[in-house]
Write an enzyme that holds these catalytic residues in place. Structure first.
Site, PDB file in Angstrom:
ATOM      1  N   PRO A  24      41.721  19.663  20.086  1.00 42.21           N
ATOM      2  CA  PRO A  24      43.034  19.731  19.442  1.00 42.21           C
ATOM      3  C   PRO A  24      44.097  19.883  20.520  1.00 42.21           C
ATOM      4  CG  PRO A  24      41.828  21.803  19.185  1.00 42.21           C
ATOM      5  CD  PRO A  24      40.885  20.829  19.807  1.00 42.21           C
ATOM      6  N   ALA A  26      48.300  20.165  20.618  1.00 45.78           N
ATOM      7  CA  ALA A  26      49.581  20.164  19.911  1.00 45.78           C
ATOM      8  C   ALA A  26      50.489  19.095  20.507  1.00 45.78           C
ATOM      9  CB  ALA A  26      50.227  21.546  20.040  1.00 45.78           C
ATOM     10  N   CYS A 109      44.949  29.897  22.573  1.00 45.97           N
ATOM     11  CA  CYS A 109      46.331  29.626  22.985  1.00 45.97           C
ATOM     12  C   CYS A 109      46.816  30.681  23.995  1.00 45.97           C
ATOM     13  CB  CYS A 109      47.240  29.619  21.756  1.00 45.97           C
ATOM     14  SG  CYS A 109      48.908  29.134  22.166  1.00 45.97           S
ATOM     15  N   ASN A 212      33.975  23.151  27.176  1.00 44.47           N
ATOM     16  CA  ASN A 212      35.295  22.539  27.322  1.00 44.47           C
ATOM     17  C   ASN A 212      35.924  22.962  28.653  1.00 44.47           C
ATOM     18  OD1 ASN A 212      38.553  23.263  25.987  1.00 44.47           O
ATOM     19  ND2 ASN A 212      37.833  21.262  26.595  1.00 44.47           N
ATOM     20  N   ASP A 214      37.876  20.491  32.041  1.00 44.98           N
ATOM     21  CA  ASP A 214      37.754  19.653  33.241  1.00 44.98           C
ATOM     22  C   ASP A 214      36.741  18.528  33.122  1.00 44.98           C
ATOM     23  OD1 ASP A 214      39.539  21.530  34.064  1.00 44.98           O
ATOM     24  OD2 ASP A 214      38.280  22.411  35.618  1.00 44.98           O
ATOM     25  N   ARG A 237      42.552  16.958  28.195  1.00 50.01           N
ATOM     26  CA  ARG A 237      43.480  16.206  29.047  1.00 50.01           C
ATOM     27  C   ARG A 237      42.903  14.908  29.608  1.00 50.01           C
ATOM     28  NH1 ARG A 237      44.273  20.954  32.977  1.00 50.01           N
ATOM     29  NH2 ARG A 237      42.092  21.113  32.348  1.00 50.01           N
TER      30      ARG A 237
HETATM   31  C1  LIG Z   1      49.269  19.393  25.558  1.00 45.50           C
HETATM   32  C2  LIG Z   1      48.149  20.311  25.162  1.00 45.50           C
HETATM   33  C3  LIG Z   1      48.165  20.891  23.909  1.00 45.50           C
HETATM   34  C4  LIG Z   1      47.119  21.740  23.514  1.00 45.50           C
HETATM   35  N1  LIG Z   1      47.130  22.261  22.256  1.00 45.50           N
HETATM   36  C5  LIG Z   1      46.052  22.986  21.825  1.00 45.50           C
HETATM   37  C6  LIG Z   1      45.955  23.448  20.495  1.00 45.50           C
HETATM   38  O1  LIG Z   1      46.845  23.236  19.671  1.00 45.50           O
HETATM   39  N2  LIG Z   1      44.853  24.160  20.139  1.00 45.50           N
HETATM   40  C7  LIG Z   1      43.839  24.435  21.021  1.00 45.50           C
HETATM   41  O2  LIG Z   1      42.854  25.073  20.659  1.00 45.50           O
HETATM   42  N3  LIG Z   1      43.914  24.010  22.294  1.00 45.50           N
HETATM   43  C8  LIG Z   1      44.979  23.282  22.702  1.00 45.50           C
HETATM   44  N4  LIG Z   1      45.010  22.810  23.983  1.00 45.50           N
HETATM   45  C9  LIG Z   1      43.864  23.089  24.880  1.00 45.50           C
HETATM   46  C10 LIG Z   1      42.852  21.965  24.801  1.00 45.50           C
HETATM   47  O3  LIG Z   1      42.334  21.851  23.491  1.00 45.50           O
HETATM   48  C11 LIG Z   1      41.696  22.202  25.795  1.00 45.50           C
HETATM   49  O4  LIG Z   1      41.044  23.389  25.441  1.00 45.50           O
HETATM   50  C12 LIG Z   1      42.181  22.320  27.232  1.00 45.50           C
HETATM   51  O5  LIG Z   1      43.082  21.279  27.543  1.00 45.50           O
HETATM   52  C13 LIG Z   1      40.997  22.291  28.214  1.00 45.50           C
HETATM   53  O6  LIG Z   1      40.273  21.099  28.096  1.00 45.50           O
HETATM   54  P1  LIG Z   1      40.455  19.889  29.140  1.00 45.50           P
HETATM   55  O7  LIG Z   1      40.168  20.413  30.521  1.00 45.50           O
HETATM   56  O8  LIG Z   1      39.481  18.846  28.686  1.00 45.50           O
HETATM   57  O9  LIG Z   1      41.881  19.458  29.030  1.00 45.50           O
HETATM   58  C14 LIG Z   1      46.056  22.011  24.412  1.00 45.50           C
HETATM   59  C15 LIG Z   1      46.064  21.425  25.682  1.00 45.50           C
HETATM   60  C16 LIG Z   1      47.083  20.586  26.059  1.00 45.50           C
HETATM   61  C17 LIG Z   1      47.028  19.946  27.425  1.00 45.50           C
END
Ligand SMILES: Cc1cc2nc3c(=O)[nH]c(=O)nc-3n(C[C@H](O)[C@H](O)[C@H](O)COP(=O)(O)O)c2cc1C
Length: 379
Positions: A24, A26, A109, A212, A214, A237
């Site tokens: 997810p 936002a 969050c 989750n 990287d 990301r």
């Molecule tokens: C722009 C943005 C918005 C995010 N919004 C949420 C959210 O609404 N709820 C949530 O649980 N995590 C949110 N996250 C965190 C991601 O779900 C994820 O846990 C985090 O980016 C780490 O994973 P990654 O390394 O694959 O990016 C957000 C991350 C980003 C970059």
């Protein structure tokens, strides 16, 4: 041939294959972006965070965000709540009005506005309150057969880790799976995710664990499964400006080679489609194009496209203007390999976590924090 170490991920009666979840995000994972990703490969695709209070109070903006396409056969909804009663009421409403097939609870969050009031990644520290919220959601979702999952961070900071205890509490409450973004709230998006913590959580729990943090390429996802033993991966990301990552993930989990990297012309076609999907979803060319702007730099990352076109694309206000600008870039430019495996999206510095007064001193206080449901900015 499928990857021997990965199996479909059971969430309720649904089997997620490959065991890949779009995180997810936002402002990002709306119906348009999810469709773009879903067209590429299998998995589960979670919507933007929705507040429990927004649902219960039927705030029009909140209800509008609960938008799923008719062909979304596994509607994953992320809920943010701090109050067991409000959470139960929101989940009952989701169940009775058939608004989703899966509910994920956000306890990750790190935004100061949220943690300062005891919400998001601050909340699992108050373990009894955390347990009551999760249990309330599970009990309310059960009659409709809706699986509930929890998404959390490692803890507040390295001295206040919560993930193992919170994982056990969530398991006890009856969740279908637990996802760990292996950073503390203090880290925000800095440093690297601690995959060893994911392995430790996997060892400790019987319910499926999702890792989750990287995963930038499909090979990272396979490496995470191999290193930690997790039952699935959550991708945030890494897919920004690269929805085809889900095709690579499907191929990797099926043991097939990845497809060829897209040329700039192919990326431009995806950009044009993304903008059109946003225009449809946000009911208007002006809103859709404005929302699309944030994606431009991610799509073009590493491509030798001049500053002038980049700037114009980042201010685009109509589809005709977008098409015109995209026509001006060289479609034959190959994908920049140096952009592979690199962080994209948020990579901010660590920061002290703002918490309510006395928060750390009383783990078993389960008073509902006040005004902690005001922010919509995700985690
Ligand atoms: C722009 C943005 C918005 C995010 N919004 C949420 C959210 O609404 N709820 C949530 O649980 N995590 C949110 N996250 C965190 C991601 O779900 C994820 O846990 C985090 O980016 C780490 O994973 P990654 O390394 O694959 O990016 C957000 C991350 C980003 C970059």
């Amino acid at each position: 041939m499928t990857l021997a170490l990965a199996a479909p991920l059971p969430l309720g009666t649904h089997e997620v294959w490959p065991p890949v979840v779009l995180a997810p995000m936002a402002g990002i994972t709306n119906v348009a972006f999810r469709r773009l990703c879903r067209e590429q490969g299998g998995g589960a695709y979670v919507c933007e965070m929705i507040t429990t209070r927004g649902i219960v109070e039927r705030i029009p903006k909140t209800l509008k965000m609960i938008a799923f396409a008719p062909d979304e056969d596994f509607r994953s909804l992320q809920l943010y709540g701090v109050d067991p009663d409000v959470t139960a009421a929101a989940v009952r409403m989701i169940a009775e009005e058939n608004l989703a097939d899966h509910i994920d609870l956000n306890f990750g969050c790190p935004v100061p506005k949220v943690t300062r009031r005891g919400g998001g990644s601050a909340l699992p520290w108050r373990r009894r309150l955390f347990g009551r919220i999760v249990a309330a959601a599970v009990v309310a979702a059960r009659p409709a057969g809706i699986p509930v999952t929890v998404k959390m961070r490692k803890g507040i900071d390295n001295k206040h880790l919560t993930y193992l205890e919170a994982g056990l509490i969530a398991q006890e409450a009856g969740v279908a799976a637990v996802a760990l973004h292996a950073r503390t709230a203090e880290q925000r998006y800095s440093g690297t995710a601690d995959w060893d913590a994911i392995a430790t959580l996997k060892q400790a729990l019987d319910v499926p664990v999702l890792g989750n943090g990287d995963i930038w390429e499909a090979s990272d996802a396979i490496r995470m499964v191999e290193q930690t033993g997790v039952d699935g991966v959550v991708i945030g990301r890494g897919c920004l400006g690269r929805p085809w990552l889900f095709a690579d993930l499907s191929a990797a989990f099926a043991g097939r080679p990845a497809q060829a990297l897209p040329t700039l012309g192919q990326v431009a076609a995806i950009m044009a489609r993304h903008a059109r999907l946003l225009v449809d979803a946000l009911a208007g060319e002006r809103h859709g194009c404005a929302d699309f702007r944030k994606h431009v730099a991610w799509y073009l990352k590493g491509f030798p496209v001049g500053g002038e076109i980049r700037r114009a694309l980042a201010m685009v206000s109509s589809l005709a203007e977008l098409d015109d600008l995209l026509d001006r870039i060289d479609p034959n430019l190959p994908f920049p390999e140096e952009a592979l495996g690199q962080p994209r999206g948020r990579v901010n510095a660590p920061g002290k976590v703002s918490l309510p007064y006395g928060w750390l001193n009383s783990r078993d206080d389960d008073t509902v924090p006040e005004f902690a449901e005001m922010d919509n900015s995700g985690g």
